[in-house]
Enzyme design. Structure first.
Site, PDB file in Angstrom:
ATOM      1  N   GLY A 196       0.811  -1.212   0.000  1.00  0.00           N
ATOM      2  CA  GLY A 196       0.000   0.000   0.000  1.00  0.00           C
ATOM      3  C   GLY A 196       0.843   1.260   0.000  1.00  0.00           C
ATOM      4  O   GLY A 196       2.017   1.229  -0.345  1.00  0.00           O
ATOM      5  N   HIS A 203       4.249   1.962  -8.125  1.00  0.00           N
ATOM      6  CA  HIS A 203       3.272   0.867  -8.045  1.00  0.00           C
ATOM      7  C   HIS A 203       2.332   0.903  -9.253  1.00  0.00           C
ATOM      8  O   HIS A 203       1.970  -0.136  -9.808  1.00  0.00           O
ATOM      9  CB  HIS A 203       2.421   0.987  -6.776  1.00  0.00           C
ATOM     10  N   SER A 246       9.726   5.681  -3.407  1.00  0.00           N
ATOM     11  CA  SER A 246       9.582   4.710  -2.320  1.00  0.00           C
ATOM     12  C   SER A 246       8.632   5.299  -1.290  1.00  0.00           C
ATOM     13  O   SER A 246       8.640   6.520  -1.052  1.00  0.00           O
ATOM     14  CB  SER A 246      10.947   4.463  -1.672  1.00  0.00           C
ATOM     15  N   ARG A 263       8.944   5.122   1.690  1.00  0.00           N
ATOM     16  CA  ARG A 263       9.721   5.635   2.828  1.00  0.00           C
ATOM     17  C   ARG A 263      10.310   7.026   2.552  1.00  0.00           C
ATOM     18  O   ARG A 263      10.810   7.667   3.475  1.00  0.00           O
ATOM     19  CB  ARG A 263      10.821   4.649   3.210  1.00  0.00           C
TER      20      ARG A 263
END
Ligand code: PAF
Length: 282
Positions: free
Chosen positions: A27, A33, A185, A187
């Site tokens: 997610g 993605h 990313s 993160r």
């Protein structure tokens, strides 16, 4: 698009599908993605029983005790909004659905899983491979798409699928980057503004190494050491910078033409991963 949270609902929904392409995710979706979803969509024909499934599951098994499992961003509504129109089914199970009892069966991996990411994150790949195998068994796709951003993960999944004879084609999607080159990313959002400015240096370091190898540099040890020193000099905590063969992720051998440089380093509390492929002319 339908969002389902149980294995039973998913199986009912997929019962008449002839070709399923699957994108497993944790997610907090970004353009990287969505590019994997695009590859999945391209691999199965809509209207011919083809179907694209994405899963959203933050897998506790692949996080170490001091890692960011609790603070990992969970944005299911926004993720579903981003997937609307591109996938047919979102599978977003609870932890209890995936692990109704304590998981005591795990995938045992080759020793490459203990190097690089595996050296810093003991058990990470075992937890990752176990959930991926469970998801592949639940969804039963013909095609599954993973990003090259997690290069070692993709390699381990390919090995698992081949050696366990799963009838699934694994597709690797190219890393999607921000305009300045930083690999996308989930993160990255942990980075402060100043760290975000600095973050691109990791990819620049890999690009510099790639160029040096293409120009004939063969002292791999020295290249790796120089890269680590350059990162540390700018305030990074460098974990590894490694030149490996693409085929087996072992240390680069003179006979191999297709190499990859993989790195992990932290800025403040944010750990970044990146890699770059290097293909030498014959
Ligand atoms: O790459 C990821 O997001 C995860 O490791 C994966 C493959 C979805 C398994 O949890």
């Amino acid at each position: 698009m339908q969002v389902v949270s149980t294995i039973a609902e998913l199986r009912t929904r997929l019962a008449d599908k002839r070709a399923i392409a699957f994108v497993p995710t944790m997610g907090n979706l970004h353009a990287g993605h969505l590019d994997l979803v695009r590859l999945a969509r391209e691999s199965v024909a809509r209207g011919h029983g083809g179907c694209v499934v994405a899963s959203i599951f933050v897998n506790p098994l692949q996080f170490g005790p001091n890692e960011d499992f609790d603070k990992y961003p969970r944005t299911l509504d926004a993720d579903c909004a981003r997937l609307e129109g591109s996938v047919d089914v979102v599978f977003a199970p609870s932890i209890n659905e995936m692990y109704p009892a304590q998981q005591t069966v795990f995938v045992e991996l080759p020793t490459i899983a203990n190097e690089m990411e595996g050296a810093t994150r003991p058990g990470h790949f075992r937890g990752m491979a176990t959930v991926v195998l469970k998801l592949l068994n639940i969804v039963q796709p013909q095609v599954a798409v993973f990003g090259k951003k997690d290069y070692q993960q993709l390699h381990i999944i390919r090995q698992m699928v081949a050696q366990l004879n799963l009838p699934i084609r694994i597709v690797g999607g190219e890393t999607v980057r921000a305009a300045d080159g930083l690999a996308l990313s989930s993160r990255n959002q942990y980075l402060s503004q100043a760290e975000r400015g600095e973050a691109i240096f990791l990819y620049q370091t890999l690009q510099g190494m790639r160029l040096a190898i293409l120009q004939g540099e063969r002292d791999i040890e020295r290249l790796q050491q120089q890269a680590v020193e350059a990162l540390v000099a700018r305030g990074w905590r460098a974990e590894y910078v490694a030149v490996r063969n693409q085929s087996d992720l072992q240390a680069a051998s003179q006979s191999q033409r297709d190499l990859v440089i993989l790195a992990a380093a932290s800025l403040g509390n944010t750990r970044l991963l990146d890699n770059i492929e290097v293909c030498l002319a014959d």
